[in-house]
Design a protein around this motif. Structure first.
Motif, mmCIF file in Angstrom:
data_model
loop_
_atom_site.group_PDB
_atom_site.id
_atom_site.type_symbol
_atom_site.label_atom_id
_atom_site.label_comp_id
_atom_site.label_asym_id
_atom_site.label_seq_id
_atom_site.Cartn_x
_atom_site.Cartn_y
_atom_site.Cartn_z
ATOM 1 N N VAL A 111 45.307 45.104 63.085
ATOM 2 C CA VAL A 111 43.998 44.465 62.924
ATOM 3 C C VAL A 111 43.952 43.210 63.779
ATOM 4 C CG1 VAL A 111 42.323 43.505 61.303
ATOM 5 C CG2 VAL A 111 43.895 45.319 60.553
ATOM 6 N N ASP A 112 43.034 43.181 64.736
ATOM 7 C CA ASP A 112 42.868 41.986 65.569
ATOM 8 C C ASP A 112 41.719 41.141 65.028
ATOM 9 O OD1 ASP A 112 43.523 40.237 67.530
ATOM 10 O OD2 ASP A 112 42.886 41.488 69.206
ATOM 11 N N GLU A 113 41.802 39.841 65.283
ATOM 12 C CA GLU A 113 40.826 38.871 64.769
ATOM 13 C C GLU A 113 40.716 38.984 63.250
ATOM 14 O OE1 GLU A 113 39.913 36.727 66.769
ATOM 15 O OE2 GLU A 113 40.021 37.636 68.760
ATOM 16 N N ALA A 114 41.864 39.117 62.606
ATOM 17 C CA ALA A 114 41.885 39.308 61.151
ATOM 18 C C ALA A 114 41.367 38.090 60.409
ATOM 19 C CB ALA A 114 43.300 39.646 60.681
ATOM 20 N N GLN A 115 41.428 36.916 61.048
ATOM 21 C CA GLN A 115 40.971 35.702 60.375
ATOM 22 C C GLN A 115 39.469 35.732 60.101
ATOM 23 O OE1 GLN A 115 41.748 35.677 63.643
ATOM 24 N NE2 GLN A 115 39.812 35.043 64.564
ATOM 25 N N MET B 4 46.587 40.194 63.144
ATOM 26 C CA MET B 4 46.694 39.250 64.259
ATOM 27 C C MET B 4 45.471 38.345 64.279
ATOM 28 S SD MET B 4 48.057 41.790 67.279
ATOM 29 C CE MET B 4 46.480 42.634 67.393
ATOM 30 N N GLY B 5 45.687 37.111 64.665
ATOM 31 C CA GLY B 5 44.540 36.212 64.755
ATOM 32 C C GLY B 5 44.951 34.769 64.926
ATOM 33 N N ASP B 6 43.972 33.899 64.778
ATOM 34 C CA ASP B 6 44.163 32.455 64.931
ATOM 35 C C ASP B 6 43.252 31.767 63.924
ATOM 36 O OD1 ASP B 6 44.570 29.863 65.739
ATOM 37 O OD2 ASP B 6 43.437 30.042 67.612
ATOM 38 N N LEU B 7 43.817 31.080 62.975
ATOM 39 C CA LEU B 7 43.022 30.434 61.930
ATOM 40 C C LEU B 7 42.024 29.439 62.521
ATOM 41 C CD1 LEU B 7 45.740 29.834 59.167
ATOM 42 C CD2 LEU B 7 44.003 31.644 59.259
ATOM 43 N N ALA B 8 42.376 28.827 63.651
ATOM 44 C CA ALA B 8 41.463 27.860 64.267
ATOM 45 C C ALA B 8 40.230 28.537 64.847
ATOM 46 C CB ALA B 8 42.182 27.080 65.360
ATOM 47 N N GLN B 9 40.320 29.837 65.142
ATOM 48 C CA GLN B 9 39.192 30.580 65.704
ATOM 49 C C GLN B 9 38.391 31.310 64.631
ATOM 50 O OE1 GLN B 9 39.835 32.653 69.605
ATOM 51 N NE2 GLN B 9 41.997 32.247 69.171
ATOM 52 N N ALA B 10 38.583 30.952 63.384
ATOM 53 C CA ALA B 10 37.866 31.624 62.297
ATOM 54 C C ALA B 10 36.380 31.281 62.366
ATOM 55 C CB ALA B 10 38.447 31.208 60.943
ATOM 56 N N THR B 11 35.579 32.245 62.813
ATOM 57 C CA THR B 11 34.137 32.025 62.945
ATOM 58 C C THR B 11 33.338 33.034 62.139
ATOM 59 O OG1 THR B 11 34.092 33.404 64.947
ATOM 60 C CG2 THR B 11 34.372 31.027 65.252
ATOM 61 N N GLY B 12 34.013 33.831 61.353
ATOM 62 C CA GLY B 12 33.318 34.813 60.533
ATOM 63 C C GLY B 12 32.646 34.168 59.332
ATOM 64 N N PRO B 13 31.934 34.963 58.540
ATOM 65 C CA PRO B 13 31.242 34.405 57.373
ATOM 66 C C PRO B 13 32.199 33.881 56.309
ATOM 67 C CG PRO B 13 31.089 36.803 57.389
ATOM 68 C CD PRO B 13 31.649 36.402 58.712
ATOM 69 N N TRP B 14 33.426 34.383 56.331
ATOM 70 C CA TRP B 14 34.402 33.970 55.321
ATOM 71 C C TRP B 14 35.566 33.280 56.024
ATOM 72 C CZ3 TRP B 14 33.680 34.819 50.065
ATOM 73 C CH2 TRP B 14 34.728 34.436 49.236
ATOM 74 N N VAL B 15 35.696 31.970 55.874
ATOM 75 C CA VAL B 15 36.762 31.211 56.521
ATOM 76 C C VAL B 15 37.927 31.082 55.552
ATOM 77 C CG1 VAL B 15 37.405 29.043 57.615
ATOM 78 C CG2 VAL B 15 35.100 29.961 57.946
ATOM 79 N N HIS B 16 39.027 31.766 55.867
ATOM 80 C CA HIS B 16 40.196 31.754 54.994
ATOM 81 C C HIS B 16 41.005 30.474 55.206
ATOM 82 C CE1 HIS B 16 39.683 36.023 53.881
ATOM 83 N NE2 HIS B 16 39.281 36.182 55.117
ATOM 84 N N SER B 17 41.625 30.006 54.153
ATOM 85 C CA SER B 17 42.378 28.752 54.217
ATOM 86 C C SER B 17 43.770 28.934 54.800
ATOM 87 C CB SER B 17 42.497 28.141 52.815
ATOM 88 O OG SER B 17 43.172 29.042 51.929
ATOM 89 N N SER B 18 44.335 30.136 54.696
ATOM 90 C CA SER B 18 45.699 30.379 55.159
ATOM 91 C C SER B 18 45.922 31.874 55.321
ATOM 92 C CB SER B 18 46.713 29.812 54.156
ATOM 93 O OG SER B 18 46.644 30.555 52.932
ATOM 94 N N TRP B 19 47.030 32.221 55.964
ATOM 95 C CA TRP B 19 47.388 33.631 56.092
ATOM 96 C C TRP B 19 47.796 34.220 54.749
ATOM 97 C CZ3 TRP B 19 45.870 36.661 59.686
ATOM 98 C CH2 TRP B 19 45.651 36.193 60.976
ATOM 99 N N ALA C 31 46.315 33.552 51.992
ATOM 100 C CA ALA C 31 45.049 33.916 51.352
ATOM 101 C C ALA C 31 44.547 35.256 51.889
ATOM 102 C CB ALA C 31 44.014 32.823 51.600
ATOM 103 N N ILE C 32 44.735 35.489 53.175
ATOM 104 C CA ILE C 32 44.350 36.774 53.760
ATOM 105 C C ILE C 32 45.237 37.884 53.221
ATOM 106 C CG2 ILE C 32 44.163 38.061 55.928
ATOM 107 C CD1 ILE C 32 43.496 35.417 57.310
ATOM 108 N N VAL D 86 44.698 41.911 50.946
ATOM 109 C CA VAL D 86 45.217 43.266 51.142
ATOM 110 C C VAL D 86 46.283 43.585 50.103
ATOM 111 C CG1 VAL D 86 44.670 43.384 53.587
ATOM 112 C CG2 VAL D 86 46.855 42.456 52.886
ATOM 113 N N ASN D 87 46.445 42.647 49.169
ATOM 114 C CA ASN D 87 47.330 42.855 48.017
ATOM 115 C C ASN D 87 48.769 43.129 48.428
ATOM 116 O OD1 ASN D 87 47.743 42.918 45.236
ATOM 117 N ND2 ASN D 87 47.506 45.148 45.129
ATOM 118 N N LYS D 88 49.237 42.393 49.441
ATOM 119 C CA LYS D 88 50.610 42.560 49.893
ATOM 120 C C LYS D 88 51.188 41.209 50.311
ATOM 121 C CE LYS D 88 50.532 47.360 51.315
ATOM 122 N NZ LYS D 88 51.467 47.703 50.230
#
Length: 751
Positions: free
Chosen positions: A469-473, A495-510, A512-513, A517-519
C-alpha cells in the motif's frame, strides 16, 4: 574516466551479451527454440507455482547489463534486468534479483562478502559503454582518502549520473541505482505488517514495487504468486504512473488497484468536501451502519396475518414467536459479532417461516379430516412477500443510497452513539433517480465494501497473500479496513510519509495506522537518503516541514543542481500571469516534464489564462504526466514527479483548511531539478531571511561597490560574501544584480 582498454573490455562483453540475447529472441519468435536447449537452460521457471513467460528478454533498446562483481580469482559476473544465456545455455548475465545481484548491492569496502570488487557500467545510449566505475576493495582500503564518492551517503558517481536523468512521466525502475540500505528492505523476508517511512524523494514507491518483483523471483519466496500480490495506490493517475514498472521487471501478473476499486463495482465520479469524507472514513461508521441494518428489520408487535396464495383463508402468525426467532438468528450473525451475515440470516428466517406456515396448514387440514395429499403446501417463493415485510432484502448500493437520503434513518441509527448532529447532517445526500446513476465517491467505496461483507457474508473474492500500500498515511480507517479484509495471510507493506498526510483522516502515528488493520508492526524501516529532490529545493521544503512538525527530520540529500528556487512577485495578479505566460513560452518545445501545480480552485482560471496566451498544456486528472507542461491540481499531485515545478500563488495552497502546509510541502518536493514560484505577496515561509538595512546605511556607496563587482575582475574578498548574499536574495526576486542596480538608479534611490 577510466582507461580506454577497460571501456573496450566492457564493450566487448556487452556486444557478446546483446548478440546472445537477440539470438534467443529470434529463436523464440520463429519457434526454433529447441526442447533440449530449453531443458538444459538453468532457469527455474517456477515463481510461486506460476510459469514465467519466455519473453523475459527485455526490449531490444534495453541495456543488457549495468554492473558486474569481481571474485577473488578476478572472474567477472554480470548483472542486468533479466538473465541472459548464450546458445550453449551458458549464463552470461544474472538477474538483479539473483544471488549474484545480492552480492553487488550488499558488498562494500567494509564488508566485501568474499569479492575483490564490483563495477558499474555507464551507457550514453543503449548498450554503448560511456564509462566504467570500478571499485577494487583492497586498492580502496589503501587509498581510502582519495575516494570521490560522498562519504555520508556512499552514493557513487555512477548512481548520481543515473539520478540526473530527467522525469519520463512514469515511475522508473531503479535496479541501476539501488543503494545497499534500500536493497536490505527490498530483499527482506515477508511476515506480518511492515512499514516504510520516507520523506519525498527517498524512493518509497520504487522500493515497494521492486520488493514485489524481488519476492517473485525463483527461490526468493516460493509461496508467493504474482496474481496473489496486490499493489494499492491512492488514485487512478498514480496507478497509471507506476503500472509499467512491474511488467518491465518481468512480473506482469501483479495486480494494481486504486482506492476506488477496493469494493463492489460502482462508477466513482463524485467529489466531496473533506469533512464529509472524514466522517465516512471514521471507524464509528461500522457501528452506525450495523445499527442502520438492524433498524431495517420489522419486529412485529401484533399478530402477523398472511394471506395464502390462492386461498381465501389467511394464516395468523405469533408476533412473539417471530420476534424470538429473529433475536435468536441475530445472536449467531455478523450483526451480533457472530458468523452469518444479514442475507444469510434472511434465508434462514424465510425457511423458518415456510416451515411454520406449512405446519399450520397441516394442522388445519388434519383437524378437518382432509387428506394430507390435498394440503396446499407452500414453497419459499410463496412466502417471499411475507419475508420482505419483516426481513427486507438489502444490497450494499441500495442500502447506502437509502441511508444517505433519509435523515431520520441516519439520526435513529446514531441515537446511542457519540456522533454530533452536525456530523450526521454531513451524510445527508439527495439520491439519483436511478441506482445505476447514483454518484459515488472514493469514500463511499470503503463503506460499500464493508456493507458487502455484512450483508452478503462473503470475504472479497480478490484476497491476496501480499499487499503493498503506497501513500498509506492518507487512507481512512474504513479504507484500511478494506485492506485488512483482503489480506489472506496478514502480510502487508504500508509505505508513506506522515508529513505528507493530506487525506481526510490525518493519523498521529504509524501505530495508529497499524491499529486500523488490526496488526502490530513487525518491521519498521525509515529511508534515510533523499535521491530525487535536490538539496536546493529541499532547503525550502525543510522550512515548510518545520512548520508542519518540528520533530520530523529531513532526509540526507545526495543531489545538487545549479539553480536555486526562484520567486517572482508582483502586486498585480494580471501582471503576474502575464509574466508566467512569457516565461512558459520558452517551455512549449521542451522535452522535459514540467508540473504547474495550483490549488484546485485555481485550475479553471489558469486554464483560461494559458489558453488565451497560446500556451500548450495537458490537464492532469486521471492521466500520467506528459512531456511539456502539465497543469496539476494540488489534490492530484501525490506520488508524481517532474523535472521542474512551477507554483502559482502558493498562498492559495497554504489556505486549504487543515492540510495547506502539507500540500505545499508535497508540491515543492515534486521537483527533480527546478522550482519557480509566482506570487502576489511575500511567501509566508520565506526562502531566505530578509536583511534589515539600518537608517545609516549608505546606499550610494553600496551601489558603487556592487557595480564594481559586476566587472570581470575578481571582487575584493571583503565584499565577496556580501555579493553572494545579495545575489541569493535577488535570485529569489527574479532579478540579476545589474537589473537591481539599474532599478535603484532609475528610482533615484528614493525608495
Amino acid at each position: 574516466m577510466v582507461a580506454k582498454e577497460i571501456i573496450q573490455r566492457e564493450q566487448e562483453f556487452v556486444d557478446t551479451a546483446v548478440e546472445a540475447r537477440e539470438s534467443r529472441r529470434s529463436d523464440r519468435e520463429s519457434g526454433k527454440y529447441s526442447l533440449a536447449g530449453a531443458l538444459a537452460t538453468p532457469i527455474k521457471t517456477m515463481a510461486g507455482g506460476r510459469l514465467q513467460k519466455l519473453k523475459e528478454l527485455g526490449d531490444k533498446s534495453e541495456d543488457v547489463c549495468f554492473a558486474n562483481v569481481i571474485n577473488e580469482d578476478s572472474e567477472r559476473h554480470y548483472i542486468g534486468k533479466f538473465a541472459i544465456h548464450n546458445n550453449k545455455s551458458d549464463l552470461l548475465v544474472s538477474s538483479w534479483k539473483s544471488e549474484v545481484g545480492a552480492l553487488f548491492y550488499r558488498s562494500s569496502i567494509k564488508d566485501p562478502l568474499g569479492l575483490a570488487g564490483k563495477c558499474r557500467i555507464l551507457f550514453d545510449k543503449p548498450n554503448h559503454v560511456k564509462d566504467v566505475e570500478e571499485n577494487l576493495y583492497k586498492e580502496l582500503q589503501t587509498r581510502i582518502q582519495n575516494l570521490t564518492r560522498n562519504p555520508e551517503s556512499d552514493v557513487s558517481d555512477a548512481v548520481l549520473d543515473e539520478l540526473e536523468k530527467g522525469s519520463s512521466g512514469s515511475l522508473k525502475e531503479i535496479i541501476k541505482t539501488i543503494h545497499a540500505s534500500q536493497y536490505e528492505i527490498i530483499s527482506a523476508k515477508r511476515g506480518g505488517l511492515h512499514v516504510i517511512q520516507g520523506a519525498p524523494g527517498t524512493g518509497k514507491t520504487v522500493v515497494g514495487v521492486h520488493r514485489a518483483s524481488w519476492l517473485l523471483f525463483p527461490g526468493n519466496d516460493e509461496d508467493l504468486k504474482a496474481e496473489k500480490t496486490l499493489i494499492v495506490g491512492p488514485n487512478i493517475a498514480f496507478i497509471r504512473y507506476i503500472e509499467n514498472v512491474v511488467p518491465s521487471l518481468g512480473d506482469e501478473k501483479i495486480v494494481h488497484k486504486d482506492l476506488s476499486k477496493l469494493g463492489p463495482t460502482v462508477l466513482v465520479t463524485g467529489e466531496e468536501d473533506r469533512r464529509v469524507a472524514k466522517i465516512k472514513g471514521d471507524p464509528r461508521m461500522k457501528v452506525l451502519l450495523l445499527q442502520a441494518i438492524r433498524d431495517r428489520l420489522k419486529f412485529p408487535e401484533d399478530e402477523v396475518i398472511f394471506n395464502l396464495p390462492g386461498q381465501s383463508r389467511p394464516v395468523a402468525l405469533s408476533a412473539e414467536g417471530i420476534r424470538s426467532k429473529m433475536e435468536q438468528l441475530l445472536e449467531d450473525s455478523v450483526l451480533g459479532e457472530g458468523r452469518i451475515a444479514y442475507n444469510g440470516l434472511r434465508s434462514s428466517f424465510r425457511a423458518w417461516l415456510l416451515n411454520g406456515v406449512n405446519a399450520i396448514l397441516r394442522e388445519s387440514f388434519e383437524s378437518e379430516n382432509k387428506s394430507s395429499r390435498s394440503t396446499p403446501f407452500l414453497k419459499e417463493n410463496d412466502i417471499e412477500s411475507l419475508t420482505e415485510r419483516i426481513w427486507p432484502s438489502l444490497s450494499p448500493a441500495s442500502f447506502l443510497r437509502d441511508f444517505y437520503s433519509s435523515q431520520g434513518r441516519v439520526i435513529n441509527a446514531a441515537k446511542e452513539m457519540d456522533f454530533q448532529i452536525k456530523e450526521l447532517m454531513l451524510l445527508e445526500r439527495k439520491p439519483s433517480p436511478q441506482i445505476s446513476k447514483e454518484v459515488w465517491t472514493v469514500a463511499d467505496v470503503a463503506l460499500l465494501d464493508f456493507l458487502e461483507n455484512q450483508l452478503q457474508g462473503t470475504q472479497p473474492s480478490d484476497q491476496f497473500d501480499y499487499i503493498i500500500v503506497d501513500e498509506a498515511q492518507d487512507m481512512t480507517p474504513m479504507q484500511l479496513e478494506s485492506i485488512r479484509r483482503r489480506s489472506g495471510s496478514g502480510d502487508v507493506l504500508l509505505m508513506g510519509d506522515l508529513a505528507q498526510a493530506t487525506g481526510p483522516w490525518v493519523h498521529s502515528s504509524w501505530n495508529a495506522i497499524a491499529d486500523c488493520v488490526n496488526k502490530p508492526i513487525e518491521r519498521m524501516d525509515e529511508l534515510e537518503f533523499g535521491y530525487r529532490v535536490p538539496k536546493q529545493v529541499f532547503e525550502y521544503a525543510s522550512k515548510v516541514l518545520s512548520h508542519i512538525n518540528p520533530q520530523l527530520k529531513s532526509p540526507r540529500l545526495v543531489r545538487d543542481v545549479a539553480e536555486s528556487p526562484i520567486v517572482k512577485i508582483s502586486d498585480d495578479y494580471d501582471e503576474l500571469i502575464d509574466q508566467l505566460i512569457e516565461d512558459l513560452e520558452d517551455l512549449t518545445d521542451s522535452t522535459t516534464h514540467t508540473g504547474l501545480i495550483v490549488g484546485d480552485k485555481q485550475v479553471e482560471p489558469i486554464i483560461e489564462a494559458l489558453t488565451n496566451g497560446g500556451i500548450a498544456f495537458s490537464l492532469l486528472e486521471n492521466n500520467s504526466p506528459i512531456e511539456g507542461l502539465n497543469i496539476v491540481p494540488v489534490s492530484k499531485q501525490k506520488g508524481l514527479e517532474f523535472d521542474d515545478v512551477i507554483l502559482v500563488e502558493p498562498q492559495e495552497i497554504i489556505d486549504i483548511p487543515e492540510i495547506g502546509l502539507r500540500q505545499l510541502y508535497v508540491a515543492v518536493t515534486r521537483s527533480l531539478r527546478g522550482l519557480t514560484m509566482y506570487a502576489t505577496q511575500q511567501l509566508p515561509i520565506q526562502l531566505l531571511e530578509e536583511s534589515v538595512i539600518s537608517e545609516e546605511f549608505d546606499l550610494d556607496s553600496l551601489i558603487a561597490e556592487l557595480d564594481l563587482m559586476t566587472e570581470p575582475d575578481e571582487p575584493s574578498s571583503g565584499f565577496a560574501e556580501i555579493k553572494r548574499d545579495v545575489e541569493g536574495y535577488l535570485r529569489i526576486k527574479g532579478l540579476t544584480l545589474k537589473e537591481f542596480i539599474n532599478k535603484v538608479r532609475n528610482s533615484g534611490g528614493a525608495d
